[in-house]
Design a protein around this motif. Structure first.
Motif, PDB file in Angstrom:
ATOM      1  N   HIS A  10       2.327   4.942  -7.986  1.00 50.25           N
ATOM      2  CA  HIS A  10       1.617   4.075  -7.299  1.00 50.25           C
ATOM      3  C   HIS A  10       0.385   4.882  -7.242  1.00 50.25           C
ATOM      4  CE1 HIS A  10       5.273   1.683  -6.090  1.00 50.25           C
ATOM      5  NE2 HIS A  10       6.074   2.838  -6.487  1.00 50.25           N
ATOM      6  N   ARG A  11      -0.763   3.947  -7.489  1.00 50.25           N
ATOM      7  CA  ARG A  11      -2.075   4.222  -7.068  1.00 50.25           C
ATOM      8  C   ARG A  11      -2.155   3.853  -5.682  1.00 50.25           C
ATOM      9  NH1 ARG A  11      -7.357   2.513  -7.678  1.00 50.25           N
ATOM     10  NH2 ARG A  11      -9.021   3.916  -8.140  1.00 50.25           N
ATOM     11  N   ASP A  13       1.142   0.466   3.446  1.00 49.21           N
ATOM     12  CA  ASP A  13       2.003   1.431   4.361  1.00 49.21           C
ATOM     13  C   ASP A  13       2.958   2.172   3.404  1.00 49.21           C
ATOM     14  OD1 ASP A  13       3.642   2.629   5.973  1.00 49.21           O
ATOM     15  OD2 ASP A  13       4.525   0.733   6.994  1.00 49.21           O
ATOM     16  N   ILE A  14       2.656   3.626   3.409  1.00 47.90           N
ATOM     17  CA  ILE A  14       3.316   4.387   2.468  1.00 47.90           C
ATOM     18  C   ILE A  14       4.982   4.441   2.537  1.00 47.90           C
ATOM     19  CG2 ILE A  14       3.149   6.607   3.880  1.00 47.90           C
ATOM     20  CD1 ILE A  14       2.504   8.035   1.053  1.00 47.90           C
ATOM     21  N   ASP A  15       5.070   4.313   3.861  1.00 50.15           N
ATOM     22  CA  ASP A  15       6.577   4.243   4.291  1.00 50.15           C
ATOM     23  C   ASP A  15       7.401   2.993   3.444  1.00 50.15           C
ATOM     24  OD1 ASP A  15       6.290   6.473   5.866  1.00 50.15           O
ATOM     25  OD2 ASP A  15       5.949   5.337   7.614  1.00 50.15           O
ATOM     26  N   ALA A  16       6.649   1.780   3.276  1.00 50.86           N
ATOM     27  CA  ALA A  16       7.146   0.510   2.566  1.00 50.86           C
ATOM     28  C   ALA A  16       6.979   0.823   1.209  1.00 50.86           C
ATOM     29  CB  ALA A  16       6.481  -0.597   3.040  1.00 50.86           C
ATOM     30  N   PHE A  76       2.058   1.067 -10.700  1.00 52.30           N
ATOM     31  CA  PHE A  76       1.365  -0.083  -9.472  1.00 52.30           C
ATOM     32  C   PHE A  76       0.005   0.407  -8.859  1.00 52.30           C
ATOM     33  CE2 PHE A  76       5.935   0.177  -9.416  1.00 52.30           C
ATOM     34  CZ  PHE A  76       6.631  -1.015  -9.353  1.00 52.30           C
ATOM     35  N   ASN A  77      -0.656  -0.546  -8.908  1.00 54.66           N
ATOM     36  CA  ASN A  77      -2.149  -0.308  -8.393  1.00 54.66           C
ATOM     37  C   ASN A  77      -2.019  -1.062  -6.933  1.00 54.66           C
ATOM     38  OD1 ASN A  77      -4.711   0.270  -7.520  1.00 54.66           O
ATOM     39  ND2 ASN A  77      -5.587  -1.348  -9.105  1.00 54.66           N
ATOM     40  N   GLU A  78      -1.638  -0.400  -5.824  1.00 58.00           N
ATOM     41  CA  GLU A  78      -1.580  -0.743  -4.385  1.00 58.00           C
ATOM     42  C   GLU A  78      -2.672  -1.621  -3.927  1.00 58.00           C
ATOM     43  OE1 GLU A  78       1.450  -1.179  -3.249  1.00 58.00           O
ATOM     44  OE2 GLU A  78       2.688   0.353  -4.510  1.00 58.00           O
ATOM     45  N   SER A 120      -6.278   8.821   0.750  1.00 59.52           N
ATOM     46  CA  SER A 120      -7.045   7.725   0.291  1.00 59.52           C
ATOM     47  C   SER A 120      -6.958   8.303  -1.410  1.00 59.52           C
ATOM     48  CB  SER A 120      -8.368   7.502   0.820  1.00 59.52           C
ATOM     49  OG  SER A 120      -8.086   7.280   2.341  1.00 59.52           O
ATOM     50  N   TRP A 121      -6.851   7.362  -2.233  1.00 61.42           N
ATOM     51  CA  TRP A 121      -7.124   7.325  -3.786  1.00 61.42           C
ATOM     52  C   TRP A 121      -5.975   8.520  -4.251  1.00 61.42           C
ATOM     53  CZ3 TRP A 121      -9.848   3.172  -4.221  1.00 61.42           C
ATOM     54  CH2 TRP A 121     -10.684   2.939  -3.052  1.00 61.42           C
ATOM     55  N   CYS A 122      -4.886   8.566  -3.941  1.00 66.27           N
ATOM     56  CA  CYS A 122      -4.006   9.264  -4.169  1.00 66.27           C
ATOM     57  C   CYS A 122      -3.054   8.771  -5.359  1.00 66.27           C
ATOM     58  CB  CYS A 122      -3.152   9.954  -3.316  1.00 66.27           C
ATOM     59  SG  CYS A 122      -3.933  11.004  -2.082  1.00 66.27           S
ATOM     60  N   GLN A 123      -2.142   9.665  -6.048  1.00 66.78           N
ATOM     61  CA  GLN A 123      -1.187   8.983  -7.035  1.00 66.78           C
ATOM     62  C   GLN A 123       0.143   9.401  -6.204  1.00 66.78           C
ATOM     63  OE1 GLN A 123      -1.515   7.198  -9.683  1.00 66.78           O
ATOM     64  NE2 GLN A 123      -3.781   7.532  -9.657  1.00 66.78           N
TER      65      GLN A 123
END
Length: 357
Positions: free
Chosen positions: A84-85, A74-77, A67-69, A101-104
Protein backbone atom coordinates in the motif's frame (compact mmCIF):
# COMPACT_ATOMS: atom_id res chain seq x y z
CA UNK A 1 12.73 -10.86 1.64
CA UNK A 2 11.51 -13.14 4.42
CA UNK A 3 8.78 -12.06 6.82
CA UNK A 4 7.80 -14.50 9.56
CA UNK A 5 9.35 -17.36 7.62
CA UNK A 6 7.64 -16.53 4.29
CA UNK A 7 9.73 -15.60 1.26
CA UNK A 8 8.44 -12.54 -0.63
CA UNK A 9 9.84 -11.10 -3.86
CA UNK A 10 9.41 -7.71 -5.49
CA UNK A 11 9.36 -6.88 -9.19
CA UNK A 12 8.71 -3.18 -9.61
CA UNK A 13 5.43 -2.68 -7.78
CA UNK A 14 4.53 -6.39 -7.99
CA UNK A 15 4.82 -8.72 -4.96
CA UNK A 16 4.47 -12.48 -4.99
CA UNK A 17 4.94 -15.38 -2.62
CA UNK A 18 7.75 -17.77 -3.50
CA UNK A 19 5.59 -20.83 -2.96
CA UNK A 20 2.78 -19.52 -5.14
CA UNK A 21 4.23 -17.85 -8.19
CA UNK A 22 7.65 -16.89 -9.53
CA UNK A 23 7.75 -15.02 -12.87
CA UNK A 24 11.39 -15.98 -13.33
CA UNK A 25 10.37 -19.61 -13.70
CA UNK A 26 7.72 -18.80 -16.30
CA UNK A 27 8.13 -18.40 -19.99
CA UNK A 28 7.85 -15.11 -21.84
CA UNK A 29 4.37 -13.97 -22.73
CA UNK A 30 5.34 -14.20 -26.45
CA UNK A 31 5.61 -17.97 -27.11
CA UNK A 32 3.59 -20.89 -28.45
CA UNK A 33 2.91 -24.49 -27.36
CA UNK A 34 1.43 -27.38 -29.22
CA UNK A 35 -1.17 -29.53 -27.50
CA UNK A 36 1.24 -32.40 -27.01
CA UNK A 37 3.44 -30.14 -24.89
CA UNK A 38 0.61 -29.51 -22.42
CA UNK A 39 0.75 -32.42 -19.99
CA UNK A 40 -2.46 -31.68 -18.13
CA UNK A 41 -4.56 -30.64 -21.12
CA UNK A 42 -8.13 -31.59 -20.25
CA UNK A 43 -9.94 -34.10 -22.35
CA UNK A 44 -12.82 -31.64 -22.63
CA UNK A 45 -13.54 -28.08 -21.55
CA UNK A 46 -16.54 -27.07 -19.45
CA UNK A 47 -19.40 -25.32 -21.10
CA UNK A 48 -18.31 -21.93 -19.72
CA UNK A 49 -14.87 -22.32 -21.23
CA UNK A 50 -13.12 -23.10 -17.89
CA UNK A 51 -11.42 -20.93 -15.23
CA UNK A 52 -8.34 -19.43 -16.85
CA UNK A 53 -7.35 -16.99 -14.02
CA UNK A 54 -5.90 -19.56 -11.60
CA UNK A 55 -2.34 -20.75 -11.17
CA UNK A 56 -1.71 -23.99 -9.32
CA UNK A 57 -5.24 -23.71 -7.99
CA UNK A 58 -4.82 -20.15 -6.69
CA UNK A 59 -7.02 -17.34 -7.97
CA UNK A 60 -5.42 -14.00 -8.84
CA UNK A 61 -7.19 -12.47 -5.82
CA UNK A 62 -5.06 -14.72 -3.61
CA UNK A 63 -1.87 -13.04 -4.82
CA UNK A 64 -0.49 -9.89 -3.14
CA UNK A 65 -1.68 -6.72 -4.79
CA UNK A 66 -0.53 -3.11 -5.09
CA UNK A 67 -2.70 -0.30 -3.72
CA UNK A 68 -2.33 3.44 -4.11
CA UNK A 69 -4.25 4.75 -1.12
CA UNK A 70 -6.27 7.94 -1.05
CA UNK A 71 -4.66 11.25 -0.06
CA UNK A 72 -6.12 10.80 3.44
CA UNK A 73 -6.27 7.30 4.88
CA UNK A 74 -6.67 5.62 8.29
CA UNK A 75 -3.78 3.16 8.66
CA UNK A 76 -5.73 1.12 11.23
CA UNK A 77 -8.34 0.35 8.53
CA UNK A 78 -5.86 -0.97 5.92
CA UNK A 79 -6.24 -4.76 6.25
CA UNK A 80 -6.00 -6.11 2.68
CA UNK A 81 -2.82 -8.10 2.01
CA UNK A 82 -0.45 -6.37 -0.37
CA UNK A 83 1.70 -3.29 -0.83
CA UNK A 84 0.00 0.00 0.00
CA UNK A 85 1.37 3.38 -1.01
CA UNK A 86 0.48 5.91 1.68
CA UNK A 87 0.06 9.47 0.48
CA UNK A 88 0.04 12.92 2.09
CA UNK A 89 -2.16 12.42 5.15
CA UNK A 90 -2.10 9.28 7.30
CA UNK A 91 -4.25 9.02 10.43
CA UNK A 92 -4.82 6.33 13.05
CA UNK A 93 -2.36 4.82 15.53
CA UNK A 94 1.13 5.84 14.37
CA UNK A 95 4.66 5.57 15.81
CA UNK A 96 5.83 8.78 17.46
CA UNK A 97 8.65 10.89 16.10
CA UNK A 98 8.26 10.02 12.41
CA UNK A 99 6.03 11.09 9.53
CA UNK A 100 4.08 8.37 7.69
CA UNK A 101 3.37 10.55 4.67
CA UNK A 102 4.54 8.99 1.38
CA UNK A 103 5.45 5.65 2.96
CA UNK A 104 5.18 2.03 1.78
CA UNK A 105 2.99 -0.26 3.88
CA UNK A 106 3.14 -4.06 3.64
CA UNK A 107 0.03 -5.87 4.94
CA UNK A 108 -0.12 -9.65 5.51
CA UNK A 109 -3.62 -10.73 6.47
CA UNK A 110 -3.94 -14.44 7.22
CA UNK A 111 -6.97 -16.60 6.62
CA UNK A 112 -8.30 -15.77 10.09
CA UNK A 113 -8.32 -12.50 12.01
CA UNK A 114 -4.57 -12.14 12.56
CA UNK A 115 -2.74 -9.47 10.64
CA UNK A 116 0.72 -7.90 10.28
CA UNK A 117 1.57 -4.37 9.14
CA UNK A 118 5.10 -3.22 8.26
CA UNK A 119 5.73 0.35 7.13
CA UNK A 120 8.92 1.99 5.80
CA UNK A 121 9.50 5.73 5.61
CA UNK A 122 10.96 6.51 2.20
CA UNK A 123 13.14 9.45 3.33
CA UNK A 124 14.65 8.06 6.55
CA UNK A 125 14.53 4.34 5.66
CA UNK A 126 13.17 3.60 9.14
CA UNK A 127 10.92 0.54 9.33
CA UNK A 128 8.22 -0.25 11.90
CA UNK A 129 6.12 -3.39 12.39
CA UNK A 130 3.05 -4.38 14.41
CA UNK A 131 0.51 -7.19 14.53
CA UNK A 132 -2.66 -8.22 16.32
CA UNK A 133 -6.24 -9.33 15.83
CA UNK A 134 -7.99 -5.94 15.69
CA UNK A 135 -11.66 -5.47 14.98
CA UNK A 136 -10.73 -3.90 11.63
CA UNK A 137 -9.42 -7.33 10.55
CA UNK A 138 -12.43 -9.18 11.93
CA UNK A 139 -10.83 -9.98 15.28
CA UNK A 140 -11.89 -9.27 18.82
CA UNK A 141 -8.60 -7.78 20.06
CA UNK A 142 -6.48 -4.79 19.11
CA UNK A 143 -3.27 -3.78 17.40
CA UNK A 144 0.00 -4.28 19.27
CA UNK A 145 2.39 -1.36 19.74
CA UNK A 146 4.65 -0.41 16.85
CA UNK A 147 8.23 -1.73 17.06
CA UNK A 148 11.10 -0.29 15.06
CA UNK A 149 13.29 -2.77 13.16
CA UNK A 150 17.05 -2.33 13.15
CA UNK A 151 19.97 -4.04 11.45
CA UNK A 152 23.14 -5.12 13.24
CA UNK A 153 24.81 -1.87 12.16
CA UNK A 154 22.09 0.43 13.50
CA UNK A 155 21.81 2.21 16.82
CA UNK A 156 18.65 0.99 18.50
CA UNK A 157 16.47 2.83 20.98
CA UNK A 158 16.52 -0.01 23.53
CA UNK A 159 18.56 -3.20 23.92
CA UNK A 160 19.21 -5.78 26.63
CA UNK A 161 22.98 -5.81 26.13
CA UNK A 162 25.79 -4.56 23.94
CA UNK A 163 26.76 -6.61 20.91
CA UNK A 164 30.39 -6.39 22.05
CA UNK A 165 31.24 -6.08 25.74
CA UNK A 166 33.42 -3.11 26.66
CA UNK A 167 36.11 -2.71 29.30
CA UNK A 168 36.01 0.50 31.33
CA UNK A 169 39.49 1.47 32.50
CA UNK A 170 40.51 4.20 34.96
CA UNK A 171 44.05 5.57 34.86
CA UNK A 172 46.28 8.39 36.15
CA UNK A 173 45.29 9.50 39.68
CA UNK A 174 43.02 6.47 40.13
CA UNK A 175 43.22 3.03 38.55
CA UNK A 176 40.71 0.24 38.09
CA UNK A 177 38.71 -1.58 35.42
CA UNK A 178 35.47 -3.47 34.85
CA UNK A 179 33.78 -5.24 31.93
CA UNK A 180 30.39 -3.88 30.87
CA UNK A 181 27.99 -5.38 28.31
CA UNK A 182 24.83 -3.52 29.33
CA UNK A 183 23.06 -6.56 30.78
CA UNK A 184 23.83 -5.58 34.38
CA UNK A 185 25.51 -2.86 36.42
CA UNK A 186 29.30 -2.96 36.62
CA UNK A 187 31.35 -2.03 39.68
CA UNK A 188 34.86 -0.64 39.36
CA UNK A 189 37.22 -1.16 42.30
CA UNK A 190 39.21 2.09 42.37
CA UNK A 191 42.76 2.36 43.67
CA UNK A 192 43.94 5.91 44.38
CA UNK A 193 47.49 6.86 43.49
CA UNK A 194 49.72 7.68 46.48
CA UNK A 195 50.85 11.32 46.56
CA UNK A 196 52.03 11.73 50.17
CA UNK A 197 52.89 9.94 53.40
CA UNK A 198 50.08 8.51 55.50
CA UNK A 199 49.69 10.03 58.95
CA UNK A 200 47.83 12.51 61.15
CA UNK A 201 48.62 16.15 60.48
CA UNK A 202 47.34 19.44 61.87
CA UNK A 203 48.54 21.46 58.87
CA UNK A 204 48.52 20.02 55.35
CA UNK A 205 49.69 21.00 51.86
CA UNK A 206 47.58 20.23 48.77
CA UNK A 207 48.34 20.22 45.06
CA UNK A 208 46.30 21.83 42.26
CA UNK A 209 43.86 18.90 42.33
CA UNK A 210 43.21 19.21 46.06
CA UNK A 211 45.22 16.12 46.98
CA UNK A 212 47.19 16.21 50.23
CA UNK A 213 50.87 16.03 49.35
CA UNK A 214 52.44 16.80 52.74
CA UNK A 215 51.74 17.74 56.33
CA UNK A 216 53.23 19.12 59.54
CA UNK A 217 52.26 19.39 63.20
CA UNK A 218 53.02 22.98 64.36
CA UNK A 219 53.17 23.80 68.07
CA UNK A 220 53.15 27.61 67.91
CA UNK A 221 50.88 30.32 66.59
CA UNK A 222 53.54 31.28 64.08
CA UNK A 223 53.68 27.69 62.90
CA UNK A 224 49.99 27.94 62.01
CA UNK A 225 50.48 31.38 60.46
CA UNK A 226 48.26 33.06 63.08
CA UNK A 227 49.14 36.71 63.68
CA UNK A 228 46.09 38.06 65.53
CA UNK A 229 46.25 36.02 68.76
CA UNK A 230 48.26 36.49 71.99
CA UNK A 231 50.70 33.75 73.03
CA UNK A 232 49.99 31.68 76.12
CA UNK A 233 53.10 33.14 77.80
CA UNK A 234 51.57 36.64 77.78
CA UNK A 235 50.29 37.56 81.28
CA UNK A 236 49.63 41.27 80.86
CA UNK A 237 52.79 42.72 82.45
CA UNK A 238 54.42 44.35 79.46
CA UNK A 239 54.31 41.31 77.19
CA UNK A 240 54.38 41.25 73.39
CA UNK A 241 50.69 42.04 72.95
CA UNK A 242 49.74 44.50 75.74
CA UNK A 243 51.22 46.28 78.75
CA UNK A 244 49.24 47.37 81.83
CA UNK A 245 46.55 49.92 81.16
CA UNK A 246 47.33 53.60 81.74
CA UNK A 247 45.21 56.72 81.65
CA UNK A 248 46.19 57.26 78.01
CA UNK A 249 46.96 53.77 76.61
CA UNK A 250 44.73 50.67 76.54
CA UNK A 251 46.10 47.55 78.13
CA UNK A 252 45.53 44.95 80.81
CA UNK A 253 43.84 45.92 84.09
CA UNK A 254 46.15 46.17 87.08
CA UNK A 255 45.36 44.46 90.40
CA UNK A 256 44.43 47.65 92.29
CA UNK A 257 41.92 48.60 89.62
CA UNK A 258 40.35 45.17 89.95
CA UNK A 259 40.00 45.67 93.70
CA UNK A 260 38.28 49.00 93.11
CA UNK A 261 35.86 47.48 90.64
CA UNK A 262 35.03 44.66 93.02
CA UNK A 263 34.20 47.25 95.68
CA UNK A 264 31.61 49.01 93.56
CA UNK A 265 28.08 48.02 94.48
CA UNK A 266 25.82 46.39 91.93
CA UNK A 267 23.91 49.07 90.04
CA UNK A 268 26.35 51.81 91.10
CA UNK A 269 26.26 53.20 87.62
CA UNK A 270 22.68 54.30 88.39
CA UNK A 271 23.77 56.64 91.28
CA UNK A 272 22.53 60.27 91.08
CA UNK A 273 24.44 62.77 93.25
CA UNK A 274 22.05 64.97 95.34
CA UNK A 275 21.98 68.71 94.83
CA UNK A 276 22.26 69.42 98.64
CA UNK A 277 23.77 67.74 101.70
CA UNK A 278 22.83 68.07 105.42
CA UNK A 279 25.51 69.71 107.66
CA UNK A 280 25.75 66.55 109.71
CA UNK A 281 27.60 64.69 106.96
CA UNK A 282 30.22 67.44 106.48
CA UNK A 283 33.42 67.25 108.55
CA UNK A 284 34.74 70.67 109.83
CA UNK A 285 38.36 71.48 110.59
CA UNK A 286 40.52 74.49 111.37
CA UNK A 287 40.38 75.68 107.82
CA UNK A 288 36.76 74.83 107.13
CA UNK A 289 33.97 75.98 109.47
CA UNK A 290 30.29 76.73 109.22
CA UNK A 291 29.34 80.44 109.77
CA UNK A 292 26.07 81.47 111.38
CA UNK A 293 23.91 84.29 110.14
CA UNK A 294 24.77 86.37 113.25
CA UNK A 295 28.47 85.93 112.58
CA UNK A 296 27.98 86.95 109.03
CA UNK A 297 26.10 90.09 110.18
CA UNK A 298 28.92 91.00 112.58
CA UNK A 299 31.53 90.49 109.93
CA UNK A 300 29.56 92.40 107.39
CA UNK A 301 29.39 95.34 109.90
CA UNK A 302 33.15 95.55 110.19
CA UNK A 303 35.07 98.34 108.46
CA UNK A 304 36.27 96.91 105.19
CA UNK A 305 39.62 98.81 105.48
CA UNK A 306 41.58 100.44 108.38
CA UNK A 307 41.35 104.22 108.33
CA UNK A 308 42.45 107.01 110.68
CA UNK A 309 45.62 106.98 112.75
CA UNK A 310 46.26 103.26 112.29
CA UNK A 311 46.24 103.45 108.49
CA UNK A 312 50.05 103.85 108.45
CA UNK A 313 50.61 100.50 110.10
CA UNK A 314 47.89 98.44 108.33
CA UNK A 315 50.10 96.97 105.63
CA UNK A 316 53.61 96.71 107.13
CA UNK A 317 55.38 95.89 110.39
CA UNK A 318 56.86 98.58 112.71
CA UNK A 319 60.50 98.92 113.73
CA UNK A 320 61.09 96.51 116.54
CA UNK A 321 61.49 97.66 120.17
CA UNK A 322 60.55 101.31 119.59
CA UNK A 323 58.07 103.53 121.35
CA UNK A 324 55.03 104.63 119.32
CA UNK A 325 54.08 108.26 118.82
CA UNK A 326 51.68 110.16 116.61
CA UNK A 327 53.16 112.11 113.75
CA UNK A 328 52.20 115.52 112.50
CA UNK A 329 49.22 113.97 110.65
CA UNK A 330 47.99 112.19 113.70
CA UNK A 331 49.06 108.82 112.41
CA UNK A 332 50.81 106.13 114.40
CA UNK A 333 54.56 106.41 113.96
CA UNK A 334 57.72 104.89 115.43
CA UNK A 335 59.78 107.17 117.70
CA UNK A 336 63.50 107.09 118.30
CA UNK A 337 62.97 105.99 121.90
CA UNK A 338 63.80 102.36 122.34
CA UNK A 339 62.01 99.99 124.59
CA UNK A 340 65.11 99.96 126.82
CA UNK A 341 65.02 103.68 127.27
CA UNK A 342 61.35 103.55 127.91
CA UNK A 343 61.98 100.99 130.61
CA UNK A 344 63.99 103.54 132.57
CA UNK A 345 60.84 105.37 133.47
CA UNK A 346 58.90 102.26 134.25
CA UNK A 347 57.45 102.37 137.71
CA UNK A 348 57.75 106.18 138.03
CA UNK A 349 54.80 107.46 140.03
CA UNK A 350 55.46 111.19 139.84
CA UNK A 351 57.20 113.74 137.73
CA UNK A 352 60.87 112.85 137.34
CA UNK A 353 61.97 116.50 137.25
CA UNK A 354 60.31 117.16 140.54
CA UNK A 355 62.09 114.23 141.96
CA UNK A 356 65.37 115.52 140.56
CA UNK A 357 64.90 118.95 142.01
Amino acid sequence: MKIFGLEFKFNGFNLWHEGNFDPASKASTSHNHVKSQITDFPASLPANGGNADTVDGFHASSLAQNFNEASTVDIDAIVLSGMHRLNATVTGTLPSGISFSWCQLLVIHGAGDTIIQMVTNYSSNRTFIRSGNPTQAGGVGSWTAWKELASTGDNVATATKLQTARTIVLSADATGSATFDGSANATVAVTLASVGTAGTYKSVTTDAKGRVTGGTNPTTLAGYGITDAAPTSHVGSGGAAHADVTTTVDGFMIATDKVKLDGIAVGANNYAHPDTHPPSIIVQDASNRFVTDAERTTWNGKQPAITGGASTIASSNLTASRALVSDASGKVAVSSVTSTQLGYVSGVTSAIQTQLN
